[in-house]
Design a protein around this motif. Structure first.
Motif, PDB file in Angstrom:
ATOM      1  N   VAL B   4      41.517  37.813  43.211  1.00 29.30           N
ATOM      2  CA  VAL B   4      41.091  38.600  42.058  1.00 29.30           C
ATOM      3  C   VAL B   4      42.332  39.165  41.365  1.00 29.30           C
ATOM      4  O   VAL B   4      43.172  39.791  42.003  1.00 29.30           O
ATOM      5  CB  VAL B   4      40.165  39.765  42.501  1.00 29.30           C
ATOM      6  CG1 VAL B   4      39.745  40.597  41.300  1.00 29.30           C
ATOM      7  CG2 VAL B   4      38.942  39.226  43.239  1.00 29.30           C
ATOM      8  N   VAL B   6      43.827  41.922  38.938  1.00 23.71           N
ATOM      9  CA  VAL B   6      43.431  43.251  38.469  1.00 23.71           C
ATOM     10  C   VAL B   6      44.401  43.663  37.348  1.00 23.71           C
ATOM     11  O   VAL B   6      45.590  43.876  37.588  1.00 23.71           O
ATOM     12  CB  VAL B   6      43.465  44.264  39.641  1.00 23.71           C
ATOM     13  CG1 VAL B   6      43.034  45.647  39.168  1.00 23.71           C
ATOM     14  CG2 VAL B   6      42.561  43.789  40.781  1.00 23.71           C
ATOM     15  N   VAL B  18      40.564  49.291  43.397  1.00 22.61           N
ATOM     16  CA  VAL B  18      39.871  48.001  43.257  1.00 22.61           C
ATOM     17  C   VAL B  18      40.479  46.983  44.214  1.00 22.61           C
ATOM     18  O   VAL B  18      39.770  46.262  44.921  1.00 22.61           O
ATOM     19  CB  VAL B  18      39.935  47.498  41.800  1.00 22.61           C
ATOM     20  CG1 VAL B  18      39.422  46.062  41.701  1.00 22.61           C
ATOM     21  CG2 VAL B  18      39.128  48.407  40.881  1.00 22.61           C
ATOM     22  N   VAL B  46      39.418  41.584  37.147  1.00 21.10           N
ATOM     23  CA  VAL B  46      38.822  42.914  37.005  1.00 21.10           C
ATOM     24  C   VAL B  46      39.697  43.732  36.063  1.00 21.10           C
ATOM     25  O   VAL B  46      40.926  43.749  36.205  1.00 21.10           O
ATOM     26  CB  VAL B  46      38.699  43.643  38.370  1.00 21.10           C
ATOM     27  CG1 VAL B  46      38.249  45.091  38.159  1.00 21.10           C
ATOM     28  CG2 VAL B  46      37.714  42.924  39.286  1.00 21.10           C
ATOM     29  N   PRO B  48      40.184  47.420  35.477  1.00 19.84           N
ATOM     30  CA  PRO B  48      39.763  48.650  36.149  1.00 19.84           C
ATOM     31  C   PRO B  48      39.745  49.855  35.217  1.00 19.84           C
ATOM     32  O   PRO B  48      40.096  49.758  34.037  1.00 19.84           O
ATOM     33  CB  PRO B  48      40.819  48.804  37.248  1.00 19.84           C
ATOM     34  CG  PRO B  48      42.023  48.116  36.725  1.00 19.84           C
ATOM     35  CD  PRO B  48      41.590  47.103  35.712  1.00 19.84           C
ATOM     36  N   VAL B  83      35.111  41.300  35.182  1.00 18.66           N
ATOM     37  CA  VAL B  83      34.370  42.551  35.317  1.00 18.66           C
ATOM     38  C   VAL B  83      35.195  43.691  34.742  1.00 18.66           C
ATOM     39  O   VAL B  83      36.386  43.820  35.042  1.00 18.66           O
ATOM     40  CB  VAL B  83      34.036  42.833  36.804  1.00 18.66           C
ATOM     41  CG1 VAL B  83      33.507  44.249  36.981  1.00 18.66           C
ATOM     42  CG2 VAL B  83      33.021  41.825  37.312  1.00 18.66           C
ATOM     43  N   ILE B  85      35.334  47.769  34.606  1.00 14.58           N
ATOM     44  CA  ILE B  85      34.790  48.979  35.211  1.00 14.58           C
ATOM     45  C   ILE B  85      35.235  50.179  34.376  1.00 14.58           C
ATOM     46  O   ILE B  85      36.430  50.371  34.166  1.00 14.58           O
ATOM     47  CB  ILE B  85      35.289  49.140  36.663  1.00 14.58           C
ATOM     48  CG1 ILE B  85      34.854  47.935  37.522  1.00 14.58           C
ATOM     49  CG2 ILE B  85      34.790  50.455  37.264  1.00 14.58           C
ATOM     50  CD1 ILE B  85      35.532  47.876  38.890  1.00 14.58           C
ATOM     51  N   LEU B 126      28.223  40.233  39.011  1.00 12.42           N
ATOM     52  CA  LEU B 126      28.458  41.458  39.771  1.00 12.42           C
ATOM     53  C   LEU B 126      27.282  41.860  40.657  1.00 12.42           C
ATOM     54  O   LEU B 126      27.392  42.794  41.463  1.00 12.42           O
ATOM     55  CB  LEU B 126      28.778  42.599  38.794  1.00 12.42           C
ATOM     56  CG  LEU B 126      29.504  43.814  39.350  1.00 12.42           C
ATOM     57  CD1 LEU B 126      30.871  43.449  39.882  1.00 12.42           C
ATOM     58  CD2 LEU B 126      29.605  44.900  38.312  1.00 12.42           C
ATOM     59  N   GLU B 196      34.357  50.773  43.155  1.00 10.03           N
ATOM     60  CA  GLU B 196      35.483  50.876  44.098  1.00 10.03           C
ATOM     61  C   GLU B 196      35.537  52.265  44.730  1.00 10.03           C
ATOM     62  O   GLU B 196      36.202  52.455  45.747  1.00 10.03           O
ATOM     63  CB  GLU B 196      36.801  50.533  43.388  1.00 10.03           C
ATOM     64  CG  GLU B 196      37.387  51.616  42.489  1.00 10.03           C
ATOM     65  CD  GLU B 196      36.741  51.673  41.113  1.00 10.03           C
ATOM     66  OE1 GLU B 196      35.721  50.982  40.896  1.00 10.03           O
ATOM     67  OE2 GLU B 196      37.243  52.431  40.244  1.00 10.03           O
ATOM     68  N   PHE B 212      31.275  44.012  44.814  1.00 14.53           N
ATOM     69  CA  PHE B 212      32.497  43.226  45.067  1.00 14.53           C
ATOM     70  C   PHE B 212      32.180  41.956  45.857  1.00 14.53           C
ATOM     71  O   PHE B 212      32.833  40.926  45.656  1.00 14.53           O
ATOM     72  CB  PHE B 212      33.549  44.088  45.773  1.00 14.53           C
ATOM     73  CG  PHE B 212      34.129  45.139  44.879  1.00 14.53           C
ATOM     74  CD1 PHE B 212      34.950  44.773  43.810  1.00 14.53           C
ATOM     75  CD2 PHE B 212      33.836  46.470  45.052  1.00 14.53           C
ATOM     76  CE1 PHE B 212      35.476  45.730  42.952  1.00 14.53           C
ATOM     77  CE2 PHE B 212      34.356  47.432  44.195  1.00 14.53           C
ATOM     78  CZ  PHE B 212      35.177  47.067  43.144  1.00 14.53           C
ATOM     79  N   LEU B 215      31.007  39.616  43.300  1.00 16.47           N
ATOM     80  CA  LEU B 215      32.137  39.130  42.498  1.00 16.47           C
ATOM     81  C   LEU B 215      32.913  38.057  43.258  1.00 16.47           C
ATOM     82  O   LEU B 215      33.277  37.020  42.688  1.00 16.47           O
ATOM     83  CB  LEU B 215      33.051  40.300  42.127  1.00 16.47           C
ATOM     84  CG  LEU B 215      34.277  39.929  41.287  1.00 16.47           C
ATOM     85  CD1 LEU B 215      33.853  39.370  39.932  1.00 16.47           C
ATOM     86  CD2 LEU B 215      35.194  41.128  41.088  1.00 16.47           C
TER      87      LEU B 215
END
Lengths: 83, 223
Positions: B4, B6, B18, B46, B48, B83, B85, B126, B196, B212, B215
Motif C-alpha cells: 500500500v 500512503v 495507516v 491511501v 491519509p 482510499v 481518509i 473498503l 486507522e 484495511f 483494502l
C-alpha cells in the motif's frame, strides 16, 4: 494591461451555510431584529495582466472553475476593472 | 506481498498510523511523497488524514494539483484501489475522483469523538470483508466533514449503491447521514472516520481492521 480583480466566493443557493445560520441566530441576542438571509463567503483580490478586459475575465473565470472555488458548492461573482 | 502506498503531503499527519494498521494485518506499506510524479510499485493507495498544504483555500484545494495526484488518478482509472481518509476524502472530492464536497460541520464544531457507523454496501474496495448493516465504532476528527452534494447526485449515489458507510447518529449534518462514498468503479472510496485509529484493542476499537482487510483483499485482486 493590468486589471484589478475581485472574486467573491459564495455558497451556491440551496447549499447550507452553517456560519451564516450561526450568525443569524446570534443577532437577536445582541438586540438586532429583522436580519435574515445571512450568507458567509470570502473575497479575493488580485491583479491580472491581459490584452483586454474580456481576456482578463476569461482567465479569471477559468481560475475560479479550476481552483478558487469548488463548483460543487460554490459560485463566484467576478469584478474586473482596469487599473 | 500486497503493498500500500500512503501519500504524504506537507501537513499530512495520519500516515504512520495507516502504515502501522496495514503492517499489523500482514500487508506492506510505504510513504509516497506528494511531489513525486509517479507511484512506486504499489497495489493500493491511501491518502491519509491531516491538513494537506495547510488546508489553505479549502481542504484539498491545493493538494489536487500536487504532482502525485496525476499518478493517483491514472492508478484509479485503471481500477487500482484508492482510499481517502478524512482529509484524503476531501482531496479526492476536490480532485473529482469522488462526487460531492465536504462542508463545515453543521454546528461549526471541530468534532473529535467516537462515531457509530453502519456499513451500507460491501461492494467497495473498503468494505468487501464487512457485512451490510454491520455496526462499526470508528472515531471522527474533523471540522469539514459535512458531506454535501446536489439532490441529483444524492439520488444517484443511492440508486447506484455507492453510499459505503453512514453515521448512526449524524454528528456533522452530512446529507443522507453519509460518512463515506465510492466512485462508479467502486475502487475509489472516501470516508471521514479514521479506521486507522480503531485498529487495535488498545485504541478502544478494532473495528477499522475490517476496512484495511478489505483494502488488502482488493489490492490483491488488483495486483
Amino acid at each position: 494591461m493590468t486589471f484589478s480583480v475581485l472574486v467573491e466566493v459564495q455558497l451556491r443557493p440551496g447549499i447550507s451555510d452553517p456560519q451564516g445560520q450561526t450568525i443569524e441566530r446570534a443577532l437577536p441576542n445582541l438586540g438586532y431584529e429583522g436580519v435574515s438571509e445571512v450568507r458567509v463567503g470570502k473575497s479575493m483580490r488580485f491583479a491580472v495582466d491581459a490584452a483586454d478586459e474580456a481576456a482578463a475575465r476569461a482567465q479569471v473565470d477559468e481560475l475560479c472553475q479550476k481552483v478558487l472555488t469548488n463548483p460543487v458548492i460554490e459560485d463566484a461573482i467576478i469584478t474586473v476593472e482596469p487599473t | 506481498m500486497t503493498k500500500v502506498g500512503v501519500v504524504v503531503f506537507p501537513g499530512t499527519n495520519c500516515e504512520a498510523d495507516v502504515i502501522e494498521s496495514v503492517r499489523a494485518l500482514g500487508g506492506e506499506a510505504e510513504m509516497v511523497w506528494h511531489g513525486d510524479a509517479s507511484l512506486p510499485a504499489v497495489d493500493a493507495v491511501v491518502i491519509p488524514g491531516g491538513f494537506a498544504h495547510g488546508d489553505y483555500l479549502r481542504p484539498g484545494a491545493i493538494a489536487q494539483f500536487s504532482a502525485i495526484m496525476g499518478a493517483v488518478k491514472e492508478f484509479a482509472d485503471k481500477g487500482g484501489p484508492v482510499v481517502g481518509i478524512c482529509n484524503g476524502f476531501q482531496v479526492l472530492t476536490e480532485t473529482g475522483l469522488l462526487p460531492g464536497a465536504l462542508q463545515k460541520n453543521a454546528g461549526l464544531k471541530f468534532l473529535c469523538q467516537p462515531a457509530e457507523l453502519r456499513v451500507a454496501t460491501t461492494n467497495s474496495a473498503l468494505t468487501s470483508a464487512a457485512e451490510v448493516g454491520q455496526t462499526l465504532h470508528i472515531p471522527i476528527n474533523h471540522f469539514e466533514g459535512n458531506f454535501t452534494c446536489s439532490p441529483d447526485t444524492l439520488a444517484q449515489l443511492h440508486d447506484e449503491d455507492r453510499v459505503v458507510v453512514t453515521y448512526v447518529d449524524n454528528p456533522n449534518g452530512s446529507m443522507g447521514d453519509i460518512a463515506g462514498v465510492c466512485n462508479q468503479g467502486r475502487n475509489v472510496v472516501g470516508l471521514m472516520p479514521h479506521p486507522e485509529r480503531a485498529s487495535n484493542a488498545l485504541l478502544g476499537s478494532e473495528d477499522g481492521n475490517v476496512m484495511f482487510t478489505s483494502l488488502l483483499q482488493s489490492a490483491l485482486t488488483n495486483a
